[in-house]
Design a protein around this motif. Structure first.
Motif, short mmCIF file in Angstrom:
data_model
loop_
_atom_site.label_atom_id
_atom_site.label_comp_id
_atom_site.label_asym_id
_atom_site.label_seq_id
_atom_site.Cartn_x
_atom_site.Cartn_y
_atom_site.Cartn_z
N PHE A 212 -30.21 -10.43 13.60
CA PHE A 212 -30.63 -11.70 13.00
C PHE A 212 -32.11 -11.56 12.66
O PHE A 212 -32.92 -11.27 13.55
N VAL A 213 -32.47 -11.78 11.40
CA VAL A 213 -33.87 -11.62 10.99
C VAL A 213 -34.30 -12.78 10.10
O VAL A 213 -33.46 -13.50 9.55
N ARG A 214 -35.61 -12.95 10.00
CA ARG A 214 -36.16 -13.88 9.02
C ARG A 214 -36.89 -13.09 7.95
O ARG A 214 -37.70 -12.21 8.26
N LEU A 215 -36.58 -13.42 6.70
CA LEU A 215 -37.15 -12.68 5.56
C LEU A 215 -37.94 -13.61 4.65
O LEU A 215 -37.52 -14.73 4.38
N VAL B 48 -40.09 -8.50 6.32
CA VAL B 48 -39.37 -8.90 7.54
C VAL B 48 -40.35 -9.65 8.42
O VAL B 48 -41.26 -9.05 8.99
N VAL B 49 -40.19 -10.97 8.51
CA VAL B 49 -41.14 -11.79 9.25
C VAL B 49 -40.87 -11.70 10.75
O VAL B 49 -41.79 -11.65 11.56
N GLU B 50 -39.59 -11.66 11.10
CA GLU B 50 -39.24 -11.73 12.53
C GLU B 50 -37.85 -11.14 12.73
O GLU B 50 -36.98 -11.28 11.89
N VAL B 51 -37.71 -10.45 13.86
CA VAL B 51 -36.37 -10.10 14.31
C VAL B 51 -36.05 -11.04 15.47
O VAL B 51 -36.80 -11.09 16.45
N ILE B 52 -34.99 -11.85 15.31
CA ILE B 52 -34.67 -12.87 16.31
C ILE B 52 -33.88 -12.22 17.44
O ILE B 52 -32.82 -11.63 17.20
N GLU B 53 -34.41 -12.29 18.69
CA GLU B 53 -33.77 -11.62 19.83
C GLU B 53 -33.02 -12.61 20.71
O GLU B 53 -31.98 -12.29 21.28
N GLU C 205 -30.20 -18.26 21.84
CA GLU C 205 -30.29 -19.65 21.39
C GLU C 205 -30.96 -19.72 20.02
O GLU C 205 -30.53 -20.49 19.15
N GLU C 206 -31.99 -18.88 19.83
CA GLU C 206 -32.68 -18.89 18.53
C GLU C 206 -31.79 -18.31 17.43
O GLU C 206 -31.85 -18.74 16.27
N LYS C 207 -30.96 -17.33 17.77
CA LYS C 207 -30.01 -16.78 16.79
C LYS C 207 -29.06 -17.88 16.32
O LYS C 207 -28.80 -18.04 15.11
N ILE C 208 -28.54 -18.63 17.29
CA ILE C 208 -27.58 -19.70 16.96
C ILE C 208 -28.26 -20.76 16.09
O ILE C 208 -27.73 -21.18 15.06
#
Lengths: 244, 244
Positions: free
Chosen positions: A8-11, A148-153, A156-159
């Motif tokens: 899960f990433v933020r772009l 790639v701003v963030e890789v969500i680990e 809860e944040e992924k959901i």
């Protein structure tokens, strides 16, 4: 850690047409304004996706595999892997009288809709109007600048990122959304405002299905419950407040 | 056991206007047909109510206290305790031109709607139309023949009866609705078809609130959860079936 399929990433990204550098899509407000494609209703910020989830062009998802948070990359995508080749069969001649029937005066460059398809008028010659129903970007090679701003680990944040991506209620506050994980079950209690949506229930169900599918396809959960709670004590507390 | 306030019961009834015995409402199909008020879309069967829940006229709810399942009773209700006295202020003169504007030709006896209120045209005299916005049954003394079909004792059946009363989806199958009681919490998973309702989500929320309120006001529960579940295994099972 290098990005893999299923992450899960933020772009942030800006998409341009290769031949003329025209920007057709971007997550940056200033770039949108400079390119003259700024839309007031749109929120300009990094979007959450699942790598391999088909949330952006598959070519972009493939290209960011191996990158890390903070990395940027410029990706060239041939038309075949973007919006397809132009299809001559999608250029149609429509009799002028069809436009007259609807009180329309066709002009080259005008966008029209017909049977749910969007087309652009190419030429108007006597009784015939030539309309191109190809995707605006069909046949175009594209260039994407991706960050790639963030890789969500965090689970809860992924959901929450998938709720952000799919749920059709821009006013909903994700900080007021409660995620409760119980073994292989995810219980989601959305911000109270979601209960008062004017959209048809079925539309909401399709959005929820998309969220659930991204969760169970990419995380170790088998079931996603959306819970609308109605509590006795809420009402009593509200009444007490009113009485004060 | 004698019926008390807060009991869940199923009633059949026929409501008549005392002065002329005209039937205006009934749960019996044959009575509706005989009276000429049969409506195709309506289901004729005993309706579930909570005694004291304001689901039928309070005078009826009071009158059935003390009865038992199987008992019948004829109840006379004065207009003041039914649909109120007639209010002369609700008879209004409307200029004929208001009707012309909307392309209507007013005729005595015609039903009209204005600002969400329903009225009946009494007279048409020159430029003025006299409309009565009183409830059709205002000023009428009523007689109800009531039959207590069942006193609902089981918690799960009580909950389902309130779903039957309030939920606006006639196609929903209550046998496919799963009620799970966990301490003072009721979890309701409705028939799958409820997810595909075309009505606005907010309308469904109001129905759910009415169900929850009747449950927590008349049963020993404090919280009602409506759960929409999305399960991974459902999808995989469906796919396997398709492949066979």
């Amino acid at each position: 850690m290098a990005i893999e399929n299923g992450d899960f990433v933020r772009l942030n990204f800006t998409g341009k047409i290769k031949e003329n550098d025209d920007v057709f899509d971007t997550t940056y407000e200033d770039v949108a304004k400079d390119a003259g494609i700024y839309v007031d209703e749109k929120t300009y910020k990094a979007i959450p996706i699942v790598v391999g989830g088909n949330h952006v062009l598959p070519a972009i998802e493939e290209a960011i595999e191996g990158l890390e948070a903070g990395d940027s990359k410029t990706i060239e995508i041939e038309s075949e892997k973007a919006f397809g080749k132009r299809n001559a069969g999608l250029i149609q001649l429509i009799p002028m009288k069809e436009f007259k029937k609807q009180g329309m005066t066709p002009v080259p460059g005008m966008q029209i809709s017909s049977n749910g398809q969007t087309g652009k008028i190419l030429t108007v010659n006597g009784g015939r109007v030539k309309v191109d129903f190809n995707h605006e970007l069909a046949g175009k090679d594209l260039v994407y600048d991706v960050e790639v701003v963030e890789v969500i680990e965090d689970d809860e944040e992924k959901i929450k990122s998938m709720i952000e991506l799919h749920y059709p209620s821009p006013n909903m506050d994700l900080d007021k959304t409660v995620i409760d994980i119980d073994g292989n079950v995810v219980n989601i209690q959305l911000d109270e405002i979601a209960k008062f949506d004017q959209k048809p229930y079925m539309d909401i169900t399709f959005a929820r299905f998309a969220i659930a599918k991204d969760i169970w396809s990419n995380m170790d959960f088998d079931k996603v419950n959306f819970v609308d709670a109605f509590e006795k004590k809420d009402i009593e507390a509200d009444n007490e407040e009113d009485e004060e």
